[in-house]
Design a protein around this motif. Structure first.
Motif, PDB file in Angstrom:
ATOM      1  N   VAL A   1       0.825  -1.204   0.000  1.00 36.21           N
ATOM      2  CA  VAL A   1       0.000   0.000   0.000  1.00 36.21           C
ATOM      3  C   VAL A   1       0.862   1.259   0.000  1.00 36.21           C
ATOM      4  CG1 VAL A   1      -1.639   1.348   1.376  1.00 36.21           C
ATOM      5  CG2 VAL A   1      -2.012  -1.104   1.035  1.00 36.21           C
ATOM      6  N   GLU A   2       1.876   1.301   0.843  1.00 36.38           N
ATOM      7  CA  GLU A   2       2.705   2.504   0.918  1.00 36.38           C
ATOM      8  C   GLU A   2       3.465   2.747  -0.380  1.00 36.38           C
ATOM      9  OE1 GLU A   2       6.205   4.515   3.728  1.00 36.38           O
ATOM     10  OE2 GLU A   2       5.114   2.736   4.423  1.00 36.38           O
ATOM     11  N   THR A   3       3.959   1.682  -1.001  1.00 35.91           N
ATOM     12  CA  THR A   3       4.655   1.842  -2.284  1.00 35.91           C
ATOM     13  C   THR A   3       3.706   2.358  -3.356  1.00 35.91           C
ATOM     14  OG1 THR A   3       6.119   0.001  -1.681  1.00 35.91           O
ATOM     15  CG2 THR A   3       6.057   0.653  -4.008  1.00 35.91           C
ATOM     16  N   LEU A   4       2.512   1.805  -3.396  1.00 29.06           N
ATOM     17  CA  LEU A   4       1.536   2.238  -4.397  1.00 29.06           C
ATOM     18  C   LEU A   4       1.081   3.671  -4.168  1.00 29.06           C
ATOM     19  CD1 LEU A   4      -0.528  -1.041  -4.694  1.00 29.06           C
ATOM     20  CD2 LEU A   4       0.878  -0.002  -6.489  1.00 29.06           C
ATOM     21  N   GLU A   5       1.131   4.129  -2.945  1.00 26.17           N
ATOM     22  CA  GLU A   5       0.791   5.523  -2.676  1.00 26.17           C
ATOM     23  C   GLU A   5       1.747   6.452  -3.410  1.00 26.17           C
ATOM     24  OE1 GLU A   5      -1.342   8.466  -1.786  1.00 26.17           O
ATOM     25  OE2 GLU A   5      -1.934   6.618  -0.769  1.00 26.17           O
ATOM     26  N   HIS A   6       3.030   6.051  -3.510  1.00 32.60           N
ATOM     27  CA  HIS A   6       4.021   6.851  -4.230  1.00 32.60           C
ATOM     28  C   HIS A   6       3.824   6.798  -5.747  1.00 32.60           C
ATOM     29  CE1 HIS A   6       6.498   7.866  -0.738  1.00 32.60           C
ATOM     30  NE2 HIS A   6       6.356   6.622  -0.330  1.00 32.60           N
ATOM     31  N   LEU A   7       3.025   5.836  -6.218  1.00 34.01           N
ATOM     32  CA  LEU A   7       2.790   5.682  -7.660  1.00 34.01           C
ATOM     33  C   LEU A   7       1.394   6.140  -8.066  1.00 34.01           C
ATOM     34  CD1 LEU A   7       4.415   2.148  -8.065  1.00 34.01           C
ATOM     35  CD2 LEU A   7       5.381   4.324  -8.863  1.00 34.01           C
ATOM     36  N   ARG A   8       0.645   6.658  -7.119  1.00 32.74           N
ATOM     37  CA  ARG A   8      -0.749   7.017  -7.358  1.00 32.74           C
ATOM     38  C   ARG A   8      -0.891   7.994  -8.531  1.00 32.74           C
ATOM     39  NH1 ARG A   8      -5.647   7.840  -4.128  1.00 32.74           N
ATOM     40  NH2 ARG A   8      -4.618   7.134  -2.209  1.00 32.74           N
ATOM     41  N   ASP A   9       0.052   8.908  -8.687  1.00 30.35           N
ATOM     42  CA  ASP A   9      -0.070   9.945  -9.705  1.00 30.35           C
ATOM     43  C   ASP A   9       0.480   9.531 -11.073  1.00 30.35           C
ATOM     44  OD1 ASP A   9      -1.250  11.641  -7.846  1.00 30.35           O
ATOM     45  OD2 ASP A   9       0.675  12.509  -7.235  1.00 30.35           O
ATOM     46  N   VAL A  10       0.963   8.311 -11.193  1.00 35.24           N
ATOM     47  CA  VAL A  10       1.463   7.826 -12.485  1.00 35.24           C
ATOM     48  C   VAL A  10       0.274   7.231 -13.239  1.00 35.24           C
ATOM     49  CG1 VAL A  10       3.119   6.351 -13.675  1.00 35.24           C
ATOM     50  CG2 VAL A  10       3.702   7.342 -11.437  1.00 35.24           C
ATOM     51  N   ASP A  11      -0.257   7.976 -14.181  1.00 35.48           N
ATOM     52  CA  ASP A  11      -1.543   7.623 -14.791  1.00 35.48           C
ATOM     53  C   ASP A  11      -1.540   6.283 -15.505  1.00 35.48           C
ATOM     54  OD1 ASP A  11      -2.580   9.989 -13.864  1.00 35.48           O
ATOM     55  OD2 ASP A  11      -2.325  11.072 -15.753  1.00 35.48           O
ATOM     56  N   THR A  12      -0.413   5.906 -16.100  1.00 35.64           N
ATOM     57  CA  THR A  12      -0.407   4.667 -16.878  1.00 35.64           C
ATOM     58  C   THR A  12      -0.261   3.425 -16.004  1.00 35.64           C
ATOM     59  OG1 THR A  12       1.966   4.946 -17.288  1.00 35.64           O
ATOM     60  CG2 THR A  12       0.441   5.718 -19.004  1.00 35.64           C
ATOM     61  N   ILE A  13       0.055   3.567 -14.737  1.00 32.56           N
ATOM     62  CA  ILE A  13       0.039   2.418 -13.823  1.00 32.56           C
ATOM     63  C   ILE A  13      -1.391   2.255 -13.343  1.00 32.56           C
ATOM     64  CG2 ILE A  13       0.879   1.449 -11.662  1.00 32.56           C
ATOM     65  CD1 ILE A  13       3.500   2.923 -12.109  1.00 32.56           C
ATOM     66  N   THR A  14      -2.066   1.287 -13.913  1.00 30.60           N
ATOM     67  CA  THR A  14      -3.514   1.203 -13.732  1.00 30.60           C
ATOM     68  C   THR A  14      -3.993  -0.048 -13.024  1.00 30.60           C
ATOM     69  OG1 THR A  14      -3.747   0.197 -15.916  1.00 30.60           O
ATOM     70  CG2 THR A  14      -3.917   2.594 -15.794  1.00 30.60           C
ATOM     71  N   CYS A  15      -3.170  -1.092 -12.951  1.00 28.07           N
ATOM     72  CA  CYS A  15      -3.655  -2.387 -12.493  1.00 28.07           C
ATOM     73  C   CYS A  15      -2.598  -3.073 -11.638  1.00 28.07           C
ATOM     74  CB  CYS A  15      -3.987  -3.255 -13.717  1.00 28.07           C
ATOM     75  SG  CYS A  15      -4.696  -4.866 -13.342  1.00 28.07           S
ATOM     76  N   ILE A  16      -3.060  -3.845 -10.661  1.00 22.66           N
ATOM     77  CA  ILE A  16      -2.164  -4.619  -9.795  1.00 22.66           C
ATOM     78  C   ILE A  16      -2.520  -6.094  -9.928  1.00 22.66           C
ATOM     79  CG2 ILE A  16      -1.224  -4.900  -7.472  1.00 22.66           C
ATOM     80  CD1 ILE A  16      -1.000  -2.030  -8.627  1.00 22.66           C
ATOM     81  N   LYS A  17      -1.540  -6.909 -10.278  1.00 22.15           N
ATOM     82  CA  LYS A  17      -1.702  -8.355 -10.195  1.00 22.15           C
ATOM     83  C   LYS A  17      -1.307  -8.757  -8.783  1.00 22.15           C
ATOM     84  CE  LYS A  17       0.049 -12.764 -11.888  1.00 22.15           C
ATOM     85  NZ  LYS A  17       1.168 -13.443 -12.581  1.00 22.15           N
ATOM     86  N   GLU A  18      -2.281  -9.077  -7.970  1.00 23.94           N
ATOM     87  CA  GLU A  18      -2.080  -9.336  -6.545  1.00 23.94           C
ATOM     88  C   GLU A  18      -1.754 -10.808  -6.331  1.00 23.94           C
ATOM     89  OE1 GLU A  18      -1.753  -9.916  -2.734  1.00 23.94           O
ATOM     90  OE2 GLU A  18      -1.474  -8.019  -3.781  1.00 23.94           O
ATOM     91  N   GLU A  19      -0.521 -11.070  -5.903  1.00 23.69           N
ATOM     92  CA  GLU A  19      -0.047 -12.438  -5.756  1.00 23.69           C
ATOM     93  C   GLU A  19       0.737 -12.623  -4.464  1.00 23.69           C
ATOM     94  OE1 GLU A  19       1.930 -15.859  -8.666  1.00 23.69           O
ATOM     95  OE2 GLU A  19       1.369 -13.903  -9.473  1.00 23.69           O
ATOM     96  N   THR A  20       0.301 -11.941  -3.406  1.00 23.55           N
ATOM     97  CA  THR A  20       0.945 -12.142  -2.110  1.00 23.55           C
ATOM     98  C   THR A  20       0.525 -13.450  -1.471  1.00 23.55           C
ATOM     99  OG1 THR A  20      -0.819 -10.984  -0.938  1.00 23.55           O
ATOM    100  CG2 THR A  20       1.066  -9.659  -1.666  1.00 23.55           C
ATOM    101  N   GLY A  21      -0.612 -14.011  -1.898  1.00 26.86           N
ATOM    102  CA  GLY A  21      -1.157 -15.192  -1.253  1.00 26.86           C
ATOM    103  C   GLY A  21      -1.999 -14.876  -0.035  1.00 26.86           C
ATOM    104  N   ASP A  22      -2.158 -13.588   0.260  1.00 28.27           N
ATOM    105  CA  ASP A  22      -2.934 -13.142   1.421  1.00 28.27           C
ATOM    106  C   ASP A  22      -4.131 -12.352   0.901  1.00 28.27           C
ATOM    107  OD1 ASP A  22      -3.981 -12.080   3.729  1.00 28.27           O
ATOM    108  OD2 ASP A  22      -2.104 -11.193   4.438  1.00 28.27           O
TER     109      ASP A  22
END
Length: 301
Positions: free
Chosen positions: A146-167
């Motif tokens: 979450v904290e890392t993605l907060e730093h990427l929030r304003d990068v418009d072309t980063i649109t999707c997360i493949k969530e594979e933490t297993g949690d």
């Protein structure tokens, strides 16, 4: 780009001599599209991206673009060790007609948060393609949290997360933190129904290579909330889905493709084809799934 539905991570088909099998690759893509997948991802980890030369990667991309012919969104995996290579791959994918990127963290070493943010910003700046972040800290030791993605929030072309933490708790944490800022995909076959119940909109799937019809059926039913109706099929498929979580998932899924519809099972060294007890054990899981599916379909009429 519509970020929803089943996006198989397509295996790269190889001939007995280890060279790229264009005919088998094209046939597998046609089979997936005929079974109503929503998109395709070539050169994922399952596609043995890091084991191919750049010339071979370009052959895979060009063949895939020509075969798909715009019928579904086509993404490329982006796996590199250096930022220079990563930015080249992003530009190259756009020039060759891909519609998006599934971007790994740097394969060079375990980046810290600052380096991870810089990595994804550099890839995003290299092209106009939308980006799915491949978040698999189990395999790659970097957690795009979450904290890392907060730093990427304003990068418009980063649109999707493949969530594979297993949690599966991470799905809710991301929605609570970002609302609909990022689209969420499940990246683990044996967590798809659970993840859909929590709000993911897509599935990057391995075993869809072998069983596209059944995987699309499971996804669509669970997305519509028909959990009770689809539970028997999901339970039937889960032993095979577990094979997607093993370090040898490439060999296991290629073997499933071979048993189910005759695709070549060859892999690129350092991976080796299965043998002995392991081959017998994995084959037994796959063949039981084939038999159980036949009985399930016969009972359903």
């Amino acid at each position: 780009m519509t970020w929803s539905g089943v996006f198989p991570a397509v295996t790269t088909k190889l001939k007995a001599d280890g060279s790229f099998d264009q005919q088998a690759m094209a046939s597998s893509i046609e089979r997936l599209i005929a079974n109503d997948v929503s998109g395709l991802i070539v050169l994922p980890m399952l596609g043995e991206n890091a084991s191919l030369s750049q010339k071979e990667r370009d052959e895979v991309l060009d063949l895939s673009v020509a075969t798909v012919a715009g019928r579904v969104p086509l993404l490329s995996g982006l796996a590199a060790t250096s930022t220079a290579d990563a930015t080249f791959m992003a530009k190259n994918a756009q020039q060759r007609g891909l519609k998006g990127l599934m971007t790994f963290p740097s394969l060079a070493y375990k980046t810290d948060r600052r380096e991870t943010v810089a990595w994804y910003k550099a890839v995003a700046a290299a092209s106009d393609l939308p980006i799915m972040i491949y978040n698999n800290p189990i395999a790659y030791k970097v957690d795009v949290d979450v904290e890392t993605l907060e730093h990427l929030r304003d990068v418009d072309t980063i649109t999707c997360i493949k969530e594979e933490t297993g949690d599966t708790r991470r799905v809710t944490d991301l929605i609570n933190a970002f609302g609909d800022r990022y689209t969420l995909f499940c990246g683990i076959d044996d967590l798809i129904v659970e993840s859909l119940s929590l709000g993911v909109t897509g599935w990057v799937s391995g075993m869809t290579n072998a069983w596209p019809k059944e995987c699309v059926e499971i996804f669509n039913a669970a997305r519509a909330g028909h959990y009770e109706a689809i539970r028997p099929l999901y339970q039937l498929m889960t032993p095979a889905f577990h094979l997607d979580t093993d370090v040898k998932l490439v060999q296991y899924i290629k073997l499933a493709e071979n048993i189910v519809y005759g695709a070549p099972a060859g892999v690129r060294p350092p991976r080796l084809e299965l043998e002995g007890e392991e081959l017998a054990r994995v084959s037994a899981v796959i063949r039981k799934t084939v038999d159980d599916l036949a009985a399930y379909r016969a009972k359903a009429g």
